[in-house]
Design a protein around this motif. Structure first.
Motif, PDB file in Angstrom:
ATOM      1  N   THR A  69       0.828  -1.204   0.000  1.00 64.62           N
ATOM      2  CA  THR A  69       0.000   0.000   0.000  1.00 64.62           C
ATOM      3  C   THR A  69       0.859   1.249   0.000  1.00 64.62           C
TER       4      THR A  69
ATOM      5  N   SER B  30      -0.653   3.396  -4.174  1.00 63.41           N
ATOM      6  CA  SER B  30      -2.024   2.915  -4.001  1.00 63.41           C
ATOM      7  C   SER B  30      -2.983   4.057  -3.689  1.00 63.41           C
TER       8      SER B  30
ATOM      9  N   LEU C 119      -5.293   3.756  -1.802  1.00 60.22           N
ATOM     10  CA  LEU C 119      -5.707   3.524  -0.420  1.00 60.22           C
ATOM     11  C   LEU C 119      -4.963   4.421   0.559  1.00 60.22           C
TER      12      LEU C 119
ATOM     13  N   ARG D 163      -6.781   3.630   3.855  1.00 61.19           N
ATOM     14  CA  ARG D 163      -8.185   3.204   3.769  1.00 61.19           C
ATOM     15  C   ARG D 163      -8.216   1.763   3.271  1.00 61.19           C
ATOM     16  N   THR D 164      -9.093   0.958   3.855  1.00 64.36           N
ATOM     17  CA  THR D 164      -9.277  -0.406   3.359  1.00 64.36           C
ATOM     18  C   THR D 164     -10.238  -0.377   2.174  1.00 64.36           C
ATOM     19  N   ASP D 165     -10.385  -1.486   1.503  1.00 65.73           N
ATOM     20  CA  ASP D 165     -11.325  -1.573   0.384  1.00 65.73           C
ATOM     21  C   ASP D 165     -12.762  -1.305   0.839  1.00 65.73           C
ATOM     22  N   GLU D 166     -13.041  -1.565   2.108  1.00 71.61           N
ATOM     23  CA  GLU D 166     -14.375  -1.332   2.657  1.00 71.61           C
ATOM     24  C   GLU D 166     -14.602   0.132   3.037  1.00 71.61           C
ATOM     25  N   GLY D 167     -13.538   0.945   3.017  1.00 72.74           N
ATOM     26  CA  GLY D 167     -13.662   2.365   3.318  1.00 72.74           C
ATOM     27  C   GLY D 167     -13.277   2.762   4.732  1.00 72.74           C
TER      28      GLY D 167
END
Length: 81
Positions: A11, A16, A18, A39-43
């Motif tokens: 990351t 990234s 993210l 930030r994760t993929d889920e936000g």
């Protein structure tokens, strides 16, 4: 929550989307200290810290001396006015 060292390195270094913020928070004689928010993929936002060598002679990479899983704390976004 714990994240693997490899996920955090990927990351941090791969440009990234993210990455929310990577800020220098201070320095010591041999190291530069950073605060890293991502930030994760889920936000969900998380914060952790790492340090790197201060000169080309200091061979220290992020999380080099930490365990394979890094503890990260959840944070909330806010608007600064």
């Amino acid at each position: 929550m714990k994240f693997t060292k490899q996920f955090l390195l990927d990351t941090l270094y791969d440009g990234s989307p993210l990455v929310v913020r990577d800020t220098i928070t201070g320095n010591g004689r041999w190291s530069i200290h950073h605060e890293f928010i991502f930030r994760t993929d889920e936000g969900t936002l998380y914060r952790t810290t790492y340090s790197v060598g201060a000169t080309e002679n200091q061979d220290e990479s992020p999380w080099e001396y930490d365990a394979d899983e890094i503890e990260c704390e959840p944070v909330e976004a806010y608007e600064r006015t």
